[in-house]
Scaffold this active site. Structure first.
Site, PDB file in Angstrom:
ATOM      1  N   SER A 139       0.787  -1.267  -0.043  1.00 56.10           N
ATOM      2  CA  SER A 139      -0.126   0.019  -0.197  1.00 56.10           C
ATOM      3  C   SER A 139       0.958   1.231  -0.015  1.00 56.10           C
ATOM      4  CB  SER A 139      -0.951   0.039   1.204  1.00 56.10           C
ATOM      5  OG  SER A 139      -1.342   1.218   1.432  1.00 56.10           O
ATOM      6  N   TYR A 152      -1.809  -1.575  10.397  1.00 55.68           N
ATOM      7  CA  TYR A 152      -2.049  -1.779   8.995  1.00 55.68           C
ATOM      8  C   TYR A 152      -0.872  -1.289   8.444  1.00 55.68           C
ATOM      9  CZ  TYR A 152      -3.915  -0.979   4.379  1.00 55.68           C
ATOM     10  OH  TYR A 152      -4.290  -1.061   2.848  1.00 55.68           O
TER      11      TYR A 152
END
Length: 257
Positions: A139, A152
């Protein structure tokens, strides 16, 4: 960029980015193995639809990737894994002092540890086959941080590091390992969030997208599943045989700042 004769295993692929990548790889001729933690008729129907649409073999295999033994069993059950796409993920947002310990453990297990387990099983298969591609879906948060996303961000940074290690360990084999780092992608899940954002900020759709959802994405446009799929197919092709250990950003300029 034909991938005919190759088998791709894509984790977390019964929806969103994972399903989009599975369709892109199937469109290039690869047989595909879909995966998630559920085992519903709809999951198997997705595999049947892909097989019919693209003329490839497609299967669905249930595996709870929060459990290392199931992550390893996924690859073993697949029987072949020329292309491994580690995509499965979940999210939790909270200040670190309030972050639920169980959620931290689950996010690290599903998004980072599972990639270790699947890769450890897949690399020997790839070496035996004489060819392999590993795509880890990280990401923009694998390269940058945001508040309240400790697990995350930690997991996505870890995926980038794991990718580099695997690339070095397989550098003399015909195997590559790369991390794709998307920014905001227009998935059904994101699409469903737009009306709530419009209501919360009392904005029209276009303004809510540009000023709130895509506030950190300079292009002010979502990446699409088709664009991500095209990048994945390229990285699996012979054109990308010397691209390994890299992060490939598709974030509209987010990480250029």
């Amino acid at each position: 960029m034909s991938l005919a004769g190759k088998t791709a295993v894509i984790t977390g692929s019964n929806s969103g980015i994972g399903l989009g990548l599975a369709k892109a790889l199937a469109g290039a001729g690869a047989d595909v193995v879909l995966n998630s933690y559920t085992d519903n008729d709809e999951d198997h129907a997705l595999a049947d639809q892909i097989a019919t649409e693209f003329g490839v073999t497609a299967r669905y295999i249930k595996a709870d990737l929060s459990k290392g033994d199931e992550a390893r069993a996924l690859i073993e059950t697949a029987g072949a894994c020329d292309i491994l796409v580690n995509n499965a993920g979940i999210q939790q947002v909270a200040p670190i002092e309030e972050f639920p310990v169980a959620k931290w453990d689950a996010i690290i297990a599903i998004m980072l540890s599972s990639a270790f387990h699947t890769t450890a099983m897949a690399v020997p298969m790839m070496r035996k086959a004489g060819w392999g591609r590993i795509l880890n879906i990280s990401s923009a948060h694998g390269l940058r941080a945001s508040p309240y996303k400790s697990a995350y961000v930690a997991a996505k940074h870890g995926v980038v590091g794991l990718t580099k290690v695997v690339a070095l360990e397989t550098a003399e084999d015909p195997i590559t390992a790369n991390a794709i780092c998307p920014g905001y992608v227009l998935t059904p899940l994101v699409e469903a969030q737009i009306p709530d954002t419009m209501k919360q900020y009392d904005m029209d759709r276009e303004t809510a997208i540009r000023e709130v959802i895509l506030a950190r994405q300079p292009s002010k446009e979502f990446a699409t599943l088709e664009q991500l799929g095209g990048l994945a197919v390229f990285l699996c092709s012979d054109h990308a045989a010397q691209i390994t250990g890299t992060t490939q950003s598709m974030d509209g300029g987010w990480t250029a700042r």
